[in-house]
Write an enzyme that holds these catalytic residues in place. Sequence first.
Site, PDB file in Angstrom:
ATOM      1  CE1 TYR A  46      -7.933   9.099  -0.398  1.00  0.00           C
ATOM      2  CE2 TYR A  46      -7.682   8.284  -2.634  1.00  0.00           C
ATOM      3  CZ  TYR A  46      -7.877   8.049  -1.287  1.00  0.00           C
ATOM      4  OH  TYR A  46      -8.000   6.754  -0.836  1.00  0.00           O
ATOM      5  CG  LEU A 185       2.618  -2.159  -2.812  1.00  0.00           C
ATOM      6  CD1 LEU A 185       3.293  -1.056  -3.619  1.00  0.00           C
ATOM      7  CD2 LEU A 185       2.987  -3.534  -3.358  1.00  0.00           C
ATOM      8  CE  LYS A 226       2.012   7.878  -4.331  1.00  0.00           C
ATOM      9  NZ  LYS A 226       3.368   8.140  -3.784  1.00  0.00           N
ATOM     10  NE  ARG A 232       9.466   2.262  -5.892  1.00  0.00           N
ATOM     11  CZ  ARG A 232       9.693   2.759  -4.685  1.00  0.00           C
ATOM     12  NH1 ARG A 232       8.903   3.700  -4.195  1.00  0.00           N
ATOM     13  NH2 ARG A 232      10.692   2.310  -3.957  1.00  0.00           N
ATOM     14  CG  ASN A 236       3.642  -1.666  -8.164  1.00  0.00           C
ATOM     15  OD1 ASN A 236       4.617  -2.301  -7.756  1.00  0.00           O
ATOM     16  ND2 ASN A 236       3.316  -0.481  -7.677  1.00  0.00           N
TER      17      ASN A 236
END
Length: 272
Positions: A46, A185, A226, A232, A236
């Site tokens: 990443y 998701l 993520k 958000r 979540n």
Amino acid sequence: MILRTEQLVMPALGLGTWPMQGAACQAAVESALALGYRHIDTAEMYGNEAAVGAALRASGLPREALFVTTKLWWDKPDGPRFRAAAMASLERLGLAAVDLLLIHWPSPALDLPSVLEAMARLREEGRAKALGVSNFPPGLLRRALDLAIAPLACLQVEHHALLDQSRLLALTEAAGMVLTSYTPLGKGEVAAHPAVRAIAARHGATGAQVALAYLLGKGRVAAVPKAASAARQAENLGALALRLAPEDVAALDALPKDRRFVNPSFAPDWAA
Ligand SMILES: NC(=O)c1ccc[n+]([C@@H]2O[C@H](COP(=O)([O-])OP(=O)(O)OC[C@H]3O[C@@H](n4cnc5c(N)ncnc54)[C@H](OP(=O)(O)O)[C@@H]3O)[C@@H](O)[C@H]2O)c1
């Protein structure tokens, strides 16, 4: 919600960090930690381990309060290269140990016994508190377990309401492992699915919360959605308070389960 096995103690909901990098990644991880996230999912590939490490330090949270997973890329198919990569990841994270160290993807060149030996040694040395694999199909996971070279605590794979992972769930359950759901998701598509939204509306919840509650309700299943924004991330996190009714779970179980969002050219034969 904390998952406990013989090998690890893991917050069931973590923050996924791909593809965030640099200052944006650091800000997102800092925001998540301030909201109460304690499980952060990163990887060598990443390119954000340094940013994650900076956020962990900036949070002021004690090390023992945090659960950090990293994964090593598939161009380290043998023990010596895997070990060197693990040490470099720890250096970038600024940590003496990660909580969970994973093989990110199996490569055709993977010398599994050699890498498992390196992983076992890293664990014995206290560099990784627990070990696992990612993107292993059932046959390869069984082989890794049968080799019994290193204790495997976790399998991380794509897992959401639109993909059947029943074979892997049965294997991890039998082995006492946690299954961590990535892309939980469906990159937003599961959260936006009409059937998911209909259930959400009945609970005064959001599609994302239903998508996550469905996974977390399976037991010994974690999820690492993520989300870049605090709004958000908080949404979540709200999935932890949502209890789905048996008929909601049955409706989600009945959805077609053939959507795979992460399937790069180097992916293994998923049925193997
Ligand atoms: N082991 C592996 O090979 C592997 C592969 C893929 C992913 N992963 C891990 O799993 C993590 C999550 O997977 P992912 O990023 O592929 O997919 P995901 O978590 O299913 O979806 C992320 C997408 O959903 C959006 N989103 C977040 N919260 C939302 C909400 N409440 N409502 C609607 N949309 C929302 C995000 O947008 P914003 O961020 O813009 O809000 C982003 O576009 C990764 O970050 C990574 O850590 C591991």
